[in-house]
Write a protein that holds these residues in place. Sequence first.
Motif, PDB file in Angstrom:
ATOM      1  N   VAL A   1       7.090  -6.797   7.185  1.00 22.73           N
ATOM      2  CA  VAL A   1       7.204  -7.257   5.804  1.00 22.73           C
ATOM      3  C   VAL A   1       7.016  -6.131   4.798  1.00 22.73           C
ATOM      4  CG1 VAL A   1       6.260  -8.838   4.077  1.00 22.73           C
ATOM      5  CG2 VAL A   1       6.476  -9.571   6.468  1.00 22.73           C
ATOM      6  N   LEU A   2       6.035  -5.267   5.023  1.00 22.94           N
ATOM      7  CA  LEU A   2       5.705  -4.262   4.015  1.00 22.94           C
ATOM      8  C   LEU A   2       6.463  -2.955   4.206  1.00 22.94           C
ATOM      9  CD1 LEU A   2       1.856  -4.889   3.723  1.00 22.94           C
ATOM     10  CD2 LEU A   2       3.742  -5.937   2.441  1.00 22.94           C
ATOM     11  N   VAL A   3       6.514  -2.444   5.427  1.00 23.55           N
ATOM     12  CA  VAL A   3       7.233  -1.185   5.668  1.00 23.55           C
ATOM     13  C   VAL A   3       8.741  -1.416   5.704  1.00 23.55           C
ATOM     14  CG1 VAL A   3       7.556   0.771   7.228  1.00 23.55           C
ATOM     15  CG2 VAL A   3       5.263  -0.178   6.892  1.00 23.55           C
ATOM     16  N   ASP A   4       9.173  -2.390   6.522  1.00 26.15           N
ATOM     17  CA  ASP A   4      10.613  -2.645   6.672  1.00 26.15           C
ATOM     18  C   ASP A   4      11.193  -3.532   5.579  1.00 26.15           C
ATOM     19  OD1 ASP A   4      10.452  -1.133   8.973  1.00 26.15           O
ATOM     20  OD2 ASP A   4      10.299  -2.873  10.313  1.00 26.15           O
ATOM     21  N   LYS A   5      10.332  -4.065   4.727  1.00 30.17           N
ATOM     22  CA  LYS A   5      10.749  -4.860   3.561  1.00 30.17           C
ATOM     23  C   LYS A   5      11.539  -6.121   3.931  1.00 30.17           C
ATOM     24  CE  LYS A   5      10.850  -1.001   0.268  1.00 30.17           C
ATOM     25  NZ  LYS A   5      10.465   0.084   1.197  1.00 30.17           N
ATOM     26  N   GLN A   6      11.229  -6.722   5.071  1.00 30.59           N
ATOM     27  CA  GLN A   6      11.853  -7.988   5.435  1.00 30.59           C
ATOM     28  C   GLN A   6      11.023  -9.132   4.827  1.00 30.59           C
ATOM     29  OE1 GLN A   6      13.197  -8.370   9.575  1.00 30.59           O
ATOM     30  NE2 GLN A   6      12.831  -6.174   9.854  1.00 30.59           N
TER      31      GLN A   6
ATOM     32  N   SER B   1       7.180  -5.369  -6.691  1.00 28.71           N
ATOM     33  CA  SER B   1       6.102  -4.388  -6.565  1.00 28.71           C
ATOM     34  C   SER B   1       6.629  -2.963  -6.610  1.00 28.71           C
ATOM     35  CB  SER B   1       5.354  -4.604  -5.246  1.00 28.71           C
ATOM     36  OG  SER B   1       4.359  -3.615  -5.062  1.00 28.71           O
ATOM     37  N   ASP B   2       5.829  -2.061  -7.199  1.00 28.81           N
ATOM     38  CA  ASP B   2       6.186  -0.644  -7.191  1.00 28.81           C
ATOM     39  C   ASP B   2       5.543   0.099  -6.023  1.00 28.81           C
ATOM     40  OD1 ASP B   2       3.553  -0.671  -8.032  1.00 28.81           O
ATOM     41  OD2 ASP B   2       3.901   0.384  -9.924  1.00 28.81           O
ATOM     42  N   LYS B   3       4.864  -0.635  -5.143  1.00 34.69           N
ATOM     43  CA  LYS B   3       4.255  -0.026  -3.963  1.00 34.69           C
ATOM     44  C   LYS B   3       5.310   0.114  -2.859  1.00 34.69           C
ATOM     45  CE  LYS B   3      -0.452  -1.886  -4.567  1.00 34.69           C
ATOM     46  NZ  LYS B   3      -0.287  -2.957  -5.561  1.00 34.69           N
ATOM     47  N   GLU B   4       5.510   1.329  -2.393  1.00 39.40           N
ATOM     48  CA  GLU B   4       6.457   1.593  -1.308  1.00 39.40           C
ATOM     49  C   GLU B   4       5.675   1.984  -0.053  1.00 39.40           C
ATOM     50  OE1 GLU B   4       9.994   4.759  -0.041  1.00 39.40           O
ATOM     51  OE2 GLU B   4       9.053   4.877  -2.025  1.00 39.40           O
ATOM     52  N   TYR B   5       5.709   1.130   0.948  1.00 42.94           N
ATOM     53  CA  TYR B   5       5.044   1.423   2.212  1.00 42.94           C
ATOM     54  C   TYR B   5       5.936   2.319   3.061  1.00 42.94           C
ATOM     55  CZ  TYR B   5       1.310  -2.023   1.528  1.00 42.94           C
ATOM     56  OH  TYR B   5       0.217  -2.708   1.075  1.00 42.94           O
ATOM     57  N   VAL B   6       5.377   3.432   3.543  1.00 48.31           N
ATOM     58  CA  VAL B   6       6.142   4.404   4.334  1.00 48.31           C
ATOM     59  C   VAL B   6       5.900   4.221   5.826  1.00 48.31           C
ATOM     60  CG1 VAL B   6       6.489   6.865   4.804  1.00 48.31           C
ATOM     61  CG2 VAL B   6       6.153   6.062   2.443  1.00 48.31           C
TER      62      VAL B   6
ATOM     63  N   VAL C   1      -9.002  -7.339  10.486  1.00 48.64           N
ATOM     64  CA  VAL C   1      -8.204  -6.138  10.743  1.00 48.64           C
ATOM     65  C   VAL C   1      -8.074  -5.341   9.448  1.00 48.64           C
ATOM     66  CG1 VAL C   1      -6.062  -5.199  11.686  1.00 48.64           C
ATOM     67  CG2 VAL C   1      -6.810  -7.490  12.371  1.00 48.64           C
ATOM     68  N   ALA C   2      -8.234  -4.036   9.551  1.00 46.74           N
ATOM     69  CA  ALA C   2      -7.949  -3.132   8.431  1.00 46.74           C
ATOM     70  C   ALA C   2      -6.788  -2.240   8.838  1.00 46.74           C
ATOM     71  CB  ALA C   2      -9.171  -2.286   8.093  1.00 46.74           C
ATOM     72  N   VAL C   3      -5.755  -2.206   8.013  1.00 45.09           N
ATOM     73  CA  VAL C   3      -4.584  -1.384   8.281  1.00 45.09           C
ATOM     74  C   VAL C   3      -4.458  -0.335   7.181  1.00 45.09           C
ATOM     75  CG1 VAL C   3      -2.096  -1.337   8.672  1.00 45.09           C
ATOM     76  CG2 VAL C   3      -3.425  -3.346   9.361  1.00 45.09           C
ATOM     77  N   GLN C   4      -4.479   0.918   7.579  1.00 46.31           N
ATOM     78  CA  GLN C   4      -4.273   2.026   6.646  1.00 46.31           C
ATOM     79  C   GLN C   4      -2.806   2.442   6.724  1.00 46.31           C
ATOM     80  OE1 GLN C   4      -4.955   6.019   7.837  1.00 46.31           O
ATOM     81  NE2 GLN C   4      -6.203   6.522   6.051  1.00 46.31           N
ATOM     82  N   SER C   5      -2.137   2.435   5.579  1.00 47.80           N
ATOM     83  CA  SER C   5      -0.730   2.818   5.531  1.00 47.80           C
ATOM     84  C   SER C   5      -0.527   3.971   4.553  1.00 47.80           C
ATOM     85  CB  SER C   5       0.141   1.644   5.089  1.00 47.80           C
ATOM     86  OG  SER C   5       0.022   0.553   5.965  1.00 47.80           O
ATOM     87  N   GLU C   6       0.436   4.801   4.878  1.00 44.76           N
ATOM     88  CA  GLU C   6       0.892   5.805   3.933  1.00 44.76           C
ATOM     89  C   GLU C   6       1.867   5.143   2.980  1.00 44.76           C
ATOM     90  OE1 GLU C   6       3.488   9.974   3.792  1.00 44.76           O
ATOM     91  OE2 GLU C   6       2.797   9.152   5.716  1.00 44.76           O
ATOM     92  N   GLY C   7       1.718   5.434   1.704  1.00 45.93           N
ATOM     93  CA  GLY C   7       2.604   4.804   0.748  1.00 45.93           C
ATOM     94  C   GLY C   7       2.885   5.700  -0.437  1.00 45.93           C
ATOM     95  N   ARG C   8       3.736   5.184  -1.325  1.00 46.72           N
ATOM     96  CA  ARG C   8       4.061   5.886  -2.558  1.00 46.72           C
ATOM     97  C   ARG C   8       4.162   4.879  -3.697  1.00 46.72           C
ATOM     98  NH1 ARG C   8       7.549   9.161   0.929  1.00 46.72           N
ATOM     99  NH2 ARG C   8       9.223   7.628   0.632  1.00 46.72           N
ATOM    100  N   VAL C   9       3.783   5.338  -4.869  1.00 50.28           N
ATOM    101  CA  VAL C   9       4.017   4.592  -6.097  1.00 50.28           C
ATOM    102  C   VAL C   9       4.666   5.565  -7.065  1.00 50.28           C
ATOM    103  CG1 VAL C   9       2.993   3.350  -8.029  1.00 50.28           C
ATOM    104  CG2 VAL C   9       2.069   3.030  -5.721  1.00 50.28           C
ATOM    105  N   ASN C  10       5.895   5.289  -7.445  1.00 49.67           N
ATOM    106  CA  ASN C  10       6.648   6.188  -8.320  1.00 49.67           C
ATOM    107  C   ASN C  10       6.673   7.621  -7.784  1.00 49.67           C
ATOM    108  OD1 ASN C  10       7.117   4.056 -10.185  1.00 49.67           O
ATOM    109  ND2 ASN C  10       5.101   4.398 -11.093  1.00 49.67           N
TER     110      ASN C  10
END
Length: 254
Positions: A150-155, A189-194, A206-215
């Motif tokens: 959902v977050l990384v692949d944006k499905q 959302s302007d949050k981009e999960y990488v 569960v805690a999930v740490q993701s690399e992301g970008r905003v602008n």
Amino acid sequence: MNAKDVVTTMWTELMTAKDPAVIQKWVAPTYEQHSPYVQTGREGLEQLVASLRDDYSYELVRIFSDGDLVVLHGIHRNWLNGVFTGGEAVVGVDMFRVVDDQIQEHWDASVPVIRISASGRTQLDGPATVEHAGMTQQSANTAKAFVQTVLVDKQHQRLPEFISKHGLAQHITEIADGAACLTQALAVSDKEYVAIRKMVAEGEFVAVQSEGRVNGQTHTFWDLFRVDAHAKIAEQWQVAAVFPDVVPHDNGAF
């Protein structure tokens, strides 16, 4: 000692009692720091303790561990001089890697406490104690699949299949409860999960740490989940913080 006991003891003696002498005992000589505001190594921690305000305090809300990794979820009050200086309270996620009863590595992210939320919940309230230790693997599988799909692949259209039939209790302040509200928020959302970087699961948490970008700016996204008995997400917390371009070490964010 297990990893959770090491971190709990170290944190109490260092951050609550503010005793820098314990660094030599609990922190490895090769300690690697990923916090964007603290220098790497034992020396960085010594400087950190020296910079704490006299009225600094920490309130631990959640702690869970998975192998050598331990995650703390709590609130820092009256934080660092020179970084936050007005007596602010910040919600923080801290993760430690423990090797041979010493802290080897640390990551963190923090955001200001927000008093008003769309759901009426706070950034930290909700269940805090692991009650179902046998759920660890299924919880990890659910959280990883949700974040990746959902977050990384944006499905986004697949989001409902991961959410509890009893609904989603939401702690992201700008989003109301429920799968539909989260779906709507993700669409704008302007949050981009990488990519997923690390994950810590214990029982239903569960805690999930993701690399992301905003602008275009690197961020660390921490999503914390509580998973129900049917392996569906019942609750979500989040700390999403910028990783500045200039930091006092070259260890990177992840």
